[in-house]
Design an enzyme around this catalytic site. Structure first.
Site, PDB file in Angstrom:
ATOM      1  CB  SER A  12       7.353 -20.651 -11.800  1.00 41.27           C
ATOM      2  OG  SER A  12       6.832 -19.545 -11.191  1.00 41.27           O
ATOM      3  CB  THR A  55       0.093 -19.660 -11.720  1.00 41.56           C
ATOM      4  OG1 THR A  55       0.378 -19.313 -12.944  1.00 41.56           O
ATOM      5  CG2 THR A  55       0.598 -21.203 -11.642  1.00 41.56           C
ATOM      6  CE  LYS A  66      -3.418 -16.880 -12.617  1.00 41.29           C
ATOM      7  NZ  LYS A  66      -2.917 -15.725 -13.108  1.00 41.29           N
ATOM      8  N   GLY A 120     -10.122 -16.781 -19.692  1.00 41.24           N
ATOM      9  CA  GLY A 120      -9.638 -17.507 -18.655  1.00 41.24           C
ATOM     10  C   GLY A 120      -9.384 -16.722 -17.426  1.00 41.24           C
ATOM     11  N   GLY A 162       5.597 -11.161 -20.335  1.00 40.96           N
ATOM     12  CA  GLY A 162       4.979 -10.998 -18.907  1.00 40.96           C
ATOM     13  C   GLY A 162       5.566 -10.637 -17.777  1.00 40.96           C
TER      14      GLY A 162
END
Length: 280
Positions: free
Chosen positions: A19, A66, A70, A132, A245
């Site tokens: 991350s 994350t 979630k 998801g 992203g």
């Protein structure tokens, strides 16, 4: 420097070692000169309940959520924002007056990122891959003004999500659904919300083949590590505009940051922090 008054923010998920959220948020914190710190915690499914109760006991200010938590985090929260409730997933939790309150900033982050490259998103034909937690947020936000199709390896999951949001958003034109073999030639935007190709499992095939995409299509992958995941490499081969992203990470993170602190972070500072990490 941390002291006894430092307020704690964080990220929970599994895995989290990839991350960029800590460097992004800590740089924004330093830029604003406020006494916070942001840390990442690798949390297993069986410890989710303990994380929420522990955060309340320790008076942690808040945390991001994350993959893969979630959706499952929701059953341990005291309150859930109306949009997050409609989405059915939470990516941001704030601890306030002893209560854990859930929000979702993913959809806003994805929309703002797409609009930087694709312009105003109205009446676009958009293909969403995956069903998801991240997919739910993106679908909820983009379905308001656009024509969506959801595809998934498990077509029943795609069907359930399309029917759910068609009803919630009172869509005159229902959200379509299909499996991974759907013809993709008529889509303006194709968006991968699955973790296929994410670090460390990068040596994989693209989630779907892209040889039939429109000439001017925009292809986005929510993955940001690696910076150019296999799905975007495939899209580039066929002349598509591509978006990873990182933009979504920054925009959703900025909204989360404001929920926790009441302050707007500098988007440029957050992007610069991530870019410096990438170059290391």
């Amino acid at each position: 420097m941390m002291d006894t008054k430092t307020k704690l923010l964080g990220l929970i998920g599994h895995p989290v070692d990839h991350s960029f959220s800590p460097i992004m948020h800590n740089t924004a914190i330093e830029d604003l000169g406020i006494n916070y710190v942001y840390l990442a915690f690798d949390v297993s499914e069986e410890n989710l309940k303990n994380v929420v109760s522990g955060a309340k006991a320790l008076q942690i200010t808040g945390f991001n959520v994350t993959i893969p938590h979630k959706i499952n985090i929701m059953k341990y929260l005291d309150e859930i924002d109306e949009d997050a409730k409609a989405i059915g997933a939470v990516n941001t939790v704030k601890i306030e007056n002893g209560k854990a309150i859930g929000y979702n900033t993913d959809g806003i982050g994805a929309k703002r990122t797409l609009e930087e490259k694709a312009g105003i998103l109205i009446d676009k034909n958009i293909l969403i891959i995956g069903s998801g937690g991240a997919s739910r947020a993106v679908c909820f936000e983009l379905a308001k003004d656009n024509n969506l199709t959801i595809i998934n390896r498990n077509i029943e999951k795609a069907k359930i999500l399309s029917e759910e949001f068609s009803k919630k958003l009172k869509k005159q034109k229902p959200i379509n659904y299909g499996d991974l073999d759907l013809d993709i030639k008529n889509f303006d935007i194709i968006l991968n919300t699955t973790p296929v190709g994410m670090h460390p499992n990068t040596n994989v095939d693209p989630v779907i083949p892209l040889k039939n995409i429109k000439k001017d299509a925009v292809v986005m992958d929510l993955i940001y590590n690696p910076i150019e995941p296999v799905f975007l490499k495939e899209a580039i081969k066929y002349g598509a505009k591509t978006i990873n992203g990182l933009g979504m990470l920054v925009y959703q993170g900025a909204v989360s940051f404001e929920i926790w602190t009441g302050m707007k972070p500098d988007i440029y500072v957050m992007k610069k922090a991530i870019n410096s990490k990438i170059r290391l």
